[in-house]
Motif scaffolding. Structure first.
Motif, PDB file in Angstrom:
ATOM      1  N   GLN A 358      33.424  -1.209 -22.428  1.00  0.00           N
ATOM      2  CA  GLN A 358      32.117  -0.480 -22.824  1.00  0.00           C
ATOM      3  C   GLN A 358      32.368   0.714 -24.338  1.00  0.00           C
ATOM      4  O   GLN A 358      31.898   1.208 -24.702  1.00  0.00           O
ATOM      5  CB  GLN A 358      31.494  -0.155 -21.546  1.00  0.00           C
ATOM      6  CG  GLN A 358      31.183  -1.007 -21.059  1.00  0.00           C
ATOM      7  CD  GLN A 358      30.079  -1.227 -19.999  1.00  0.00           C
ATOM      8  OE1 GLN A 358      28.571  -0.211 -19.809  1.00  0.00           O
ATOM      9  NE2 GLN A 358      30.525  -1.056 -18.660  1.00  0.00           N
ATOM     10  N   TRP A 359      33.332   1.392 -23.660  1.00  0.00           N
ATOM     11  CA  TRP A 359      34.331   2.197 -24.617  1.00  0.00           C
ATOM     12  C   TRP A 359      34.516   2.183 -25.840  1.00  0.00           C
ATOM     13  O   TRP A 359      34.098   2.743 -26.878  1.00  0.00           O
ATOM     14  CB  TRP A 359      35.307   2.941 -23.903  1.00  0.00           C
ATOM     15  CG  TRP A 359      36.104   3.967 -24.929  1.00  0.00           C
ATOM     16  CD1 TRP A 359      35.933   5.326 -24.436  1.00  0.00           C
ATOM     17  CD2 TRP A 359      37.571   4.210 -25.758  1.00  0.00           C
ATOM     18  NE1 TRP A 359      36.443   5.955 -25.686  1.00  0.00           N
ATOM     19  CE2 TRP A 359      38.158   5.049 -26.267  1.00  0.00           C
ATOM     20  CE3 TRP A 359      37.595   3.151 -26.185  1.00  0.00           C
ATOM     21  CZ2 TRP A 359      38.511   5.091 -27.359  1.00  0.00           C
ATOM     22  CZ3 TRP A 359      38.693   3.269 -27.062  1.00  0.00           C
ATOM     23  CH2 TRP A 359      39.109   4.367 -27.714  1.00  0.00           C
ATOM     24  N   SER A 362      30.990   1.397 -28.391  1.00  0.00           N
ATOM     25  CA  SER A 362      30.598   2.595 -28.556  1.00  0.00           C
ATOM     26  C   SER A 362      31.079   2.993 -29.600  1.00  0.00           C
ATOM     27  O   SER A 362      31.175   4.333 -30.634  1.00  0.00           O
ATOM     28  CB  SER A 362      30.283   3.778 -26.988  1.00  0.00           C
ATOM     29  OG  SER A 362      32.001   4.132 -26.414  1.00  0.00           O
ATOM     30  N   PHE A 369      25.364   1.668 -29.662  1.00  0.00           N
ATOM     31  CA  PHE A 369      25.469   1.894 -28.424  1.00  0.00           C
ATOM     32  C   PHE A 369      25.202   3.287 -28.209  1.00  0.00           C
ATOM     33  O   PHE A 369      25.730   4.088 -27.198  1.00  0.00           O
ATOM     34  CB  PHE A 369      26.791   1.637 -28.246  1.00  0.00           C
ATOM     35  CG  PHE A 369      27.429  -0.311 -27.889  1.00  0.00           C
ATOM     36  CD1 PHE A 369      27.100  -0.933 -27.534  1.00  0.00           C
ATOM     37  CD2 PHE A 369      27.437  -0.259 -28.696  1.00  0.00           C
ATOM     38  CE1 PHE A 369      26.431  -1.953 -26.768  1.00  0.00           C
ATOM     39  CE2 PHE A 369      27.787  -2.444 -29.156  1.00  0.00           C
ATOM     40  CZ  PHE A 369      27.512  -3.029 -28.165  1.00  0.00           C
ATOM     41  N   THR A 372      24.757   4.269 -24.623  1.00  0.00           N
ATOM     42  CA  THR A 372      26.129   4.868 -23.288  1.00  0.00           C
ATOM     43  C   THR A 372      26.339   5.570 -22.943  1.00  0.00           C
ATOM     44  O   THR A 372      27.786   6.775 -24.413  1.00  0.00           O
ATOM     45  CB  THR A 372      27.530   3.875 -23.855  1.00  0.00           C
ATOM     46  OG1 THR A 372      26.968   2.854 -24.845  1.00  0.00           O
ATOM     47  CG2 THR A 372      28.551   3.607 -23.885  1.00  0.00           C
ATOM     48  N   ASP A 373      27.162   6.205 -22.170  1.00  0.00           N
ATOM     49  CA  ASP A 373      27.092   7.517 -21.512  1.00  0.00           C
ATOM     50  C   ASP A 373      28.781   7.296 -20.787  1.00  0.00           C
ATOM     51  O   ASP A 373      28.817   6.689 -19.730  1.00  0.00           O
ATOM     52  CB  ASP A 373      26.769   8.563 -20.132  1.00  0.00           C
ATOM     53  CG  ASP A 373      26.521   9.462 -20.018  1.00  0.00           C
ATOM     54  OD1 ASP A 373      28.352   9.883 -20.146  1.00  0.00           O
ATOM     55  OD2 ASP A 373      25.643  10.423 -19.510  1.00  0.00           O
ATOM     56  N   ILE A 374      28.896   6.770 -21.687  1.00  0.00           N
ATOM     57  CA  ILE A 374      30.546   6.123 -20.895  1.00  0.00           C
ATOM     58  C   ILE A 374      31.696   7.248 -19.639  1.00  0.00           C
ATOM     59  O   ILE A 374      32.040   6.169 -18.584  1.00  0.00           O
ATOM     60  CB  ILE A 374      31.750   6.443 -22.306  1.00  0.00           C
ATOM     61  CG1 ILE A 374      32.971   4.659 -21.593  1.00  0.00           C
ATOM     62  CG2 ILE A 374      32.441   7.514 -22.668  1.00  0.00           C
ATOM     63  CD1 ILE A 374      32.324   4.077 -21.754  1.00  0.00           C
ATOM     64  N   ILE A 377      29.423   6.148 -16.604  1.00  0.00           N
ATOM     65  CA  ILE A 377      29.988   4.326 -17.196  1.00  0.00           C
ATOM     66  C   ILE A 377      30.817   4.299 -15.709  1.00  0.00           C
ATOM     67  O   ILE A 377      31.051   3.671 -14.886  1.00  0.00           O
ATOM     68  CB  ILE A 377      29.572   3.603 -18.128  1.00  0.00           C
ATOM     69  CG1 ILE A 377      28.868   3.795 -18.475  1.00  0.00           C
ATOM     70  CG2 ILE A 377      30.966   2.425 -17.909  1.00  0.00           C
ATOM     71  CD1 ILE A 377      27.950   3.730 -19.697  1.00  0.00           C
TER      72      ILE A 377
END
Length: 409
Positions: A358-359, A362, A369, A372-374, A377
């Motif tokens: 996911q990082w 993003s 993305f 996306t709040d990494i 997450i």
């Protein structure tokens, strides 16, 4: 020299047709002299400790019964070299060899590092500077004196009295087994550097040894789900609009090394439907490249792994050697990123992969993305998986990793 060590840990050490013996003549003599004594001491240690009640550890409840039946018995496993190895049903002391990621994978798997008595110094530098030493602080007590590079000091290893050694080359494993200690070989390259498939095979081997893990099962499920979601969101990107990515596996004033088509960087690019510029080199794996080659590729994005201490600002400031990065698109647009340092260096397979995917998505496709709040997450993931609440400082440690994380490489 450093590249050779990292390459050995991630590929060559794990391939059964490329291994070298880790023992010298004097070491073989040590084995012959001490094998009987060691076998007895290992047996005594195992029988004494097998009767102890194992306590519940973070992230995983322990079964009250041994998954293999008789706690004083043994069972066989087939390692990644195809060797059948007899291992004890009860394992209380684990030494991990030159297969760097495995110390973190075993700690995740067991939900604790209390049984890990020895790890490689390169694994230790990641543990000291990443989340592994925070979530499983007992890993910091592990001995590192028994191994240097990919060479095991058998005398030091015997002092540790391990019940098993995991993550050594095939010939080295045979020598260690001759000393009366079960030893198994692991591979990084057998599954074409597919992050998800490789992790699944590592876990399959650990399942054979230890009997099963809630963490590993959940991590594999989450990896599959996250990967499928990212593929779905990026599948319609036309070829001519794919981000052009350079994955710098290692970069110092001595060498610049990129991840080619036959290394983990290729999978990371494909996982988000980006284009690995180094894939243009046929059959390339770990590629030593020049600044002239970077000029030719002119990547949009540069990803730097934690297998070197180099930071994005080093490229922005032309701080390494005489290289001038000022004309490269990724540098001009401030799109150079350091990979996260989670439970291990996230370039390799491991329990961090669902967050790393996911990082990666993003930073490469921020518009796709944008929600996306990494950090959120990551915080939720490690809370669910490890039962651990990461602080803001620990999140910084993960996403703004220290140069020291590459110590020893």
């Amino acid at each position: 020299m450093s590249v050779a060590i990292a390459l050995c840990a991630l590929s060559a050490c794990a391939k059964k047709d490329e291994e070298t013996s880790a023992s010298s003549t004097s070491e073989t003599q040590t084995i012959e002299e001490t094998s009987t004594e060691t076998s007895e001491s290992v047996s005594e240690s195992s029988s004494e400790e097998s009767s102890e009640t194992s306590e519940e550890v973070k992230g995983e409840s322990k079964a009250s019964e041994n998954p293999f039946g008789d706690p004083n018995g043994t069972h066989t496993v087939v390692d990644h070299a195809g060797d059948t190895v007899e291992v004890p049903n009860t394992i209380n002391r684990i030494a991990v060899g030159s297969f760097y990621p495995l110390a973190s994978v075993i700690a995740e798997y067991l939900g604790s590092a209390e049984k890990i008595v020895g790890i490689h110094p390169v694994s230790m530098s990641a543990a000291e500077n990443g989340l592994l030493g925070q979530i499983y602080p007992e890993i910091l007590n592990a001995n590192t004196a028994f191994i240097s590079g990919d060479e095991v000091n058998l005398e030091e290893l015997l002092i540790l009295k391990p019940d098993i050694v995991i993550g050594v080359g095939q010939e080295q494993a045979k020598v260690i087994r001759e000393a009366g200690i079960p030893a198994v070989t692991t591979s990084a390259s057998a599954w074409k550097y597919d992050i998800i498939e490789t992790y699944e095979h590592w876990i399959d081997l650990l399942d054979q040894i230890f009997g099963g893990s809630d963490f590993a099962k959940k991590a594999m499920e989450k990896s599959d789900a996250v990967h499928a979601d990212i593929i779905e969101k990026t599948k319609d990107i036309p070829d001519d609009q794919k981000a052009r990515v350079l994955v710098l596996f290692k970069y110092t004033d001595a060498a610049m090394v990129a991840s080619g088509v036959n290394f983990f960087g290729q999978w990371w690019c494909e996982s988000v439907n980006a284009y690995n510029v180094a894939s243009e080199v046929p059959d390339g794996s770990i590629l030593k490249i020049s600044m002239e080659q970077v000029y030719e590729w002119n990547p949009d994005i540069i990803i730097i792994t934690n297998f070197c201490g180099t930071q994005p600002e080093d490229l922005y400031n032309n701080a390494i050697g005489t290289d001038d990065w000022s004309t490269i698109n990724a540098v001009k647009n401030k799109r150079v990123y350091k990979m996260p340092l989670g439970l291990y260096r996230s370039y390799t397979p491991g329990g961090d992969s669902p967050v790393t995917m996911q990082w990666m998505a993003s930073v490469i496709y921020p518009d796709l993305f944008k929600d996306t709040d990494i950090r959120k997450i990551a915080k939720e993931y490690y809370k669910e998986m490890c039962g651990y609440d990461l602080s803001d400082e620990q999140l910084d440690m993960m996403f703004i990793p220290s140069r020291d994380a590459a110590r020893g490489l």
